[in-house]
Design an enzyme around this catalytic site. Structure first.
Site, short mmCIF file in Angstrom:
data_model
loop_
_atom_site.label_atom_id
_atom_site.label_comp_id
_atom_site.label_asym_id
_atom_site.label_seq_id
_atom_site.Cartn_x
_atom_site.Cartn_y
_atom_site.Cartn_z
N ARG A 66 7.97 -9.81 22.41
CA ARG A 66 8.42 -10.22 21.07
C ARG A 66 9.44 -9.22 20.54
O ARG A 66 10.20 -9.50 19.62
CB ARG A 66 7.22 -10.37 20.12
CG ARG A 66 7.61 -10.81 18.72
CD ARG A 66 6.54 -11.67 18.01
NE ARG A 66 5.20 -11.14 18.13
CZ ARG A 66 4.75 -10.04 17.50
NH1 ARG A 66 5.55 -9.36 16.70
NH2 ARG A 66 3.51 -9.64 17.66
N TYR A 121 25.10 -29.03 8.10
CA TYR A 121 24.09 -29.67 8.94
C TYR A 121 22.89 -30.02 8.05
O TYR A 121 22.48 -29.20 7.21
CB TYR A 121 23.68 -28.69 10.06
CG TYR A 121 22.53 -29.18 10.88
CD1 TYR A 121 22.68 -30.26 11.74
CD2 TYR A 121 21.29 -28.56 10.81
CE1 TYR A 121 21.62 -30.70 12.50
CE2 TYR A 121 20.22 -29.00 11.58
CZ TYR A 121 20.39 -30.07 12.42
OH TYR A 121 19.33 -30.51 13.17
N ASP A 186 28.73 -21.48 10.54
CA ASP A 186 28.07 -22.25 11.59
C ASP A 186 29.17 -22.75 12.52
O ASP A 186 29.96 -23.61 12.17
CB ASP A 186 27.27 -23.41 10.98
CG ASP A 186 26.42 -24.15 12.01
OD1 ASP A 186 26.87 -24.26 13.17
OD2 ASP A 186 25.33 -24.64 11.67
N LYS A 211 23.25 -27.20 21.49
CA LYS A 211 24.36 -28.15 21.61
C LYS A 211 25.31 -27.74 22.74
O LYS A 211 24.94 -27.80 23.89
CB LYS A 211 25.06 -28.28 20.26
CG LYS A 211 24.10 -28.40 19.06
CD LYS A 211 23.23 -29.64 19.11
CE LYS A 211 22.07 -29.65 18.11
NZ LYS A 211 22.40 -29.33 16.72
C1 LIG Z 1 21.72 -28.89 15.55
C2 LIG Z 1 22.40 -28.06 14.57
C3 LIG Z 1 21.75 -27.02 13.90
C4 LIG Z 1 20.27 -26.74 14.09
O1 LIG Z 1 19.99 -26.27 15.38
P1 LIG Z 1 18.60 -26.54 16.15
O2 LIG Z 1 18.85 -25.88 17.47
O3 LIG Z 1 18.40 -28.02 16.23
O4 LIG Z 1 17.52 -25.88 15.36
C5 LIG Z 1 22.48 -26.23 13.02
N1 LIG Z 1 23.80 -26.47 12.80
C6 LIG Z 1 24.46 -27.46 13.41
C7 LIG Z 1 25.90 -27.69 13.11
C8 LIG Z 1 23.79 -28.30 14.31
O5 LIG Z 1 24.45 -29.30 14.91
#
Ligand SMILES: *Cc1c(COP(=O)(O)O)cnc(C)c1O
Length: 397
Positions: A66, A121, A186, A211
């Protein structure tokens, strides 16, 4: 060793500095949950160093997974290099990463105000709106960031290109008006291949690594690239709250990074060809894609290496048409998520942006497309048959 300069080379070689010494060529996966301690004192010192966000001392131990894992740390080193950052910290998901960022900047700091630029998001919007983390959020247009900042503002959150409408935000302009308040971008849609927010002054670049970084739809993960000081604060939150990335996930992500530049270029080329076709289709009222409006503010030119592989479309015929198209695709998969090698289509208002308040939610006639590596003629053929299903009726309206 001379540092490799081109991002393609960095993607293949980064985070592998210790492999030759270890006598291995592929990335090793260390699944240890606990680690031998050299003696009580150095074990204790190691624990102390990492529980406060530091790295394991050279003569110490990693103590407990951890606190530190070498497979995860190699991926973090690679991602940091790709993002032109000092460090990066990986988490169990993009949302775990965003949660750690908010906790590290609010909580004990005594500040609880966040300035956020919509659209975001849906999950991020939900996290801020739920006040689960005891934050208070002001949503604003990029030009209003400066006036929205208060003495207790902990963080400015921006997403560009934004989800789902691909709006672009000028990172340097937001950073300039944010003053001392750290800006987190982001960067999930652009990836480090097309955009490096830290080069434009952002304090942090966050990815849902689920992604494009993973790229194959088989890992949930998040990562934040930042300074070493910020990384310490994030690792401390991670060590305490436990939102860890599993080493198997880190291995897959690190391996995925090697093909990220090639995947991005090919997926983007497919998306660009598809956009050219989509703008001529009578069933499509509007196509959302960076640069289609001619880049009036020059953001695409200054900030992005390309428009990316995400597209949104507004269909003629409203929700009915969107619903019919989403249900009629055969090659595209009707599913959430994005950024993988296969193409996906989804309805943001019903799914990803469902938790967003109605006045900020995407329109019901909008579908979001994530373009993969299939042959583009096959993608066009699939959309042609999906549009035909509804096309005649929609045109008759
Ligand atoms: C999917 C997504 C998230 C969240 O990520 P997870 O891995 O699903 O927790 C945050 N920002 C964007 C732009 C996303 O497409």
């Amino acid at each position: 060793m001379t540092a490799p300069v081109h991002p393609d080379t960095v993607a293949v070689h980064s985070g592998r500095a210790d492999l030759t010494e270890l006598g291995v060529h592929a990335l090793p996966i260390d699944l240890s949950t606990t680690n031998p301690l050299p003696d009580i004192e150095r074990g204790g010192d190691s624990y102390e160093a990492m529980a406060t966000g530091g790295r394991p001392p050279a003569d110490g131990s990693m103590v407990y997974a951890r606190l530190w894992n070498p497979t995860v740390a190699r991926f973090e080193e690679a991602l940091a290099e790709m993002e032109h950052a000092e460090a990066s910290v990986a988490f169990a998901s993009g949302m775990a990463a965003m949660t750690a960022v908010i906790l590290a900047h609010t909580g004990a700091t005594g500040k609880k105000h966040v300035v956020a630029v919509r659209p975001l998001y849906g999950g991020t919007d939900h996290l801020l709106g739920s006040a689960l983390l005891d934050t208070e959020t002001t949503y604003c247009h990029p030009s209003e960031v400066g006036v929205s900042i208060r003495p207790d503002t902990a963080l400015v959150i921006v997403e560009t290109p934004a989800n789902p409408t691909l709006q672009l935000v000028d990172i340097a302009a937001v950073v300039a008006t944010a003053g001392d308040v750290p800006v987190i971008v982001d960067n999930t849609f652009a990836t480090p291949i097309l955009q490096n927010p830290i080069d434009h002054g952002a304090a942090m670049s966050l990815h849902s690594a689920t992604k494009y970084l993973g790229g194959h739809g088989d890992v949930i993960a998040g990562v934040v690239a930042c300074s070493e000081t910020t990384a310490e604060a994030l690792r401390r939150v991670r060590a305490v709250t436990g939102g860890l990335l599993h080493p198997l996930g880190a291995y897959l992500l690190h391996r995925g990074l090697t093909t990220l530049p090639v995947r991005m270029r090919e997926q983007q080329a497919n998306a660009q060809r598809l956009v050219q076709w989509l703008i001529d289709q009578p069933q499509v009222d509007e196509v959302f894609y960076p640069g289609l409006d001619g880049d009036p503010d020059g953001i695409l030119e200054r900030q992005l290496g390309g428009p990316g592989a995400m597209i949104a479309i507004r269909l003629h015929g409203g929700y009915e048409a969107a619903s019919a198209v989403a249900s009629s695709v055969r090659l595209f998969t009707h599913a959430v998520s994005l950024g993988g090698v296969d193409s996906l289509i989804q309805h943001p208002a019903a799914l990803t942006h469902r938790p967003v308040p109605a006045d900020a939610r995407p329109d019901a006639d909008v579908l979001r497309l994530s373009i993969g590596l299939e042959n583009v003629a096959d993608l066009i053929a699939d959309l042609t048959q999906a549009f035909a299903f509804r096309g005649t009726a929609a045109l008759a309206q």
